[in-house]
Design an enzyme around this catalytic site. Sequence first.
Site, PDB file in Angstrom:
ATOM      1  CG  ASP B  11      -5.825  16.288 -44.331  1.00 35.45           C
ATOM      2  OD1 ASP B  11      -6.600  15.610 -43.147  1.00 35.45           O
ATOM      3  OD2 ASP B  11      -5.536  17.910 -44.755  1.00 35.45           O
ATOM      4  CG  ASP B 130     -15.694  19.443 -43.180  1.00 37.72           C
ATOM      5  OD1 ASP B 130     -16.004  19.455 -41.956  1.00 37.72           O
ATOM      6  OD2 ASP B 130     -16.360  19.027 -44.341  1.00 37.72           O
TER       7      ASP B 130
END
Lengths: 199, 256
Positions: B11, B130
Amino acid sequence: MDYGSGNLRSVQKAFEHVGFAAEVGDDPQKVRSAAGIVLPGVGAFGSAMQGLESRGLIEVLRERVEAGVPFLGVCLGLQLLFEKSEESPGVEGLGLLRGDVRRLPPGTKIPHIGWNQAEIVQDSDLFHDIPDLSAFYFVHSYVVVPARPADVLTITEYGTTFVSGVEAQNVTAVQFHPEKSSTLGLKVYENFARRVTGG
Amino acid sequence: MHLKRVIPCLDVDKGRVVKGTNFVNIRDAGDPVELAAHYDREGADELVFLDITASHEARNTIVELARRCAEELFIPFTIGGGIRSEDDVRALLRAGADKVSLNSAALKDPGLIEACALRFGSQCVVLAIDAKRVSAPGDTPRWEVFLNGGRIATGRDAIEWAQEAVARGAGEILLTSMDRDGTKDGYELELTRAVVQAVQVPVIASGGAGHLDHLTQVILETDADAVLAASIFHFGEYTIRQAKEHMAAAGLPVRL
């Protein structure tokens, strides 16, 4: 050789990483004076041949390969060595090796993307210090079918057994991307550079 | 033999790695490129960078990151997060990214998947999903696609969305279980299996890896093509090498 077919920087920096200089260019004169020639490439067979043609690179490439200059083809650069491809019917390939290019058979996920093993079937300095069945990174939908079994350098299993590398005298080419295959991929470029420089 | 992949995910916020500081042998573990090169040396098969930079002005840092990665890495890498348009995709691929991962922009405009697949090839278009379980316990399982880290429901069925995306040209599915993400309880096997069986492209399982057994389990039980993990690698709990040795010992084909 740059013929408008993809990002060649990754190949160039792979050579740099193992301590050799590589120039990216599309000037036939530069190709004529090069000690070794690398033909990378992604994309379609037909547009790649068109890209070589429009830059006046086909004749010089044939001439230098026939003169014995070390040559390395990568991915599409392997396929272009052959006579024709199912991907672009009617388009003539370089024809430096006999055989053709066919689509991977149905029944597997196409394109073939990811790491797969190369089984070495012919002794070659290109695989010096690289163990048999090492893994390399592949991205392709078509495979070469050489007419001469003696030209086969490596084979790979993906639903079927296909030819993932060829070698005939000064011409070597691989279907996988050594520049995306970590340490052993870099070793392939290093071995080729040593062949070129005689070191 | 076609090999299963282990993919660390980084990330990145304004060009810096958000998690992951537990490495003794890296000078700057906050530098995504250094961390990525470390993973390359350890045997990672591929890398995913997820840009979580909120401000639009800082977005060009991700293109710069792609350029730097292309200089240092010798394995394929994917960049995702905040990609809005075909031009964003083009900029990242030109900078040297091997693939891009589309998520919310593709939900807003599914035609973006087709446009990118046609222009750049399916092999570089990853669709990130997701998904969150929305069915009651005991009912036929159903998962819905969520946005913004699981906060916004889209009403779309995750399996149907995966199939539509592949029909439109997505070359790979990066499937994250929002129920498992961050829990370390293991991947969502039922969801992963459902998507693997629904599409003809590779599926990367994501969300929930807390132990090396989770990596082998999701591949053995769902035939996922790859496992993605973040914290188990970033915090130095396990090395990539350990993960792959563990998978090899379980009989999975991996690159060692």
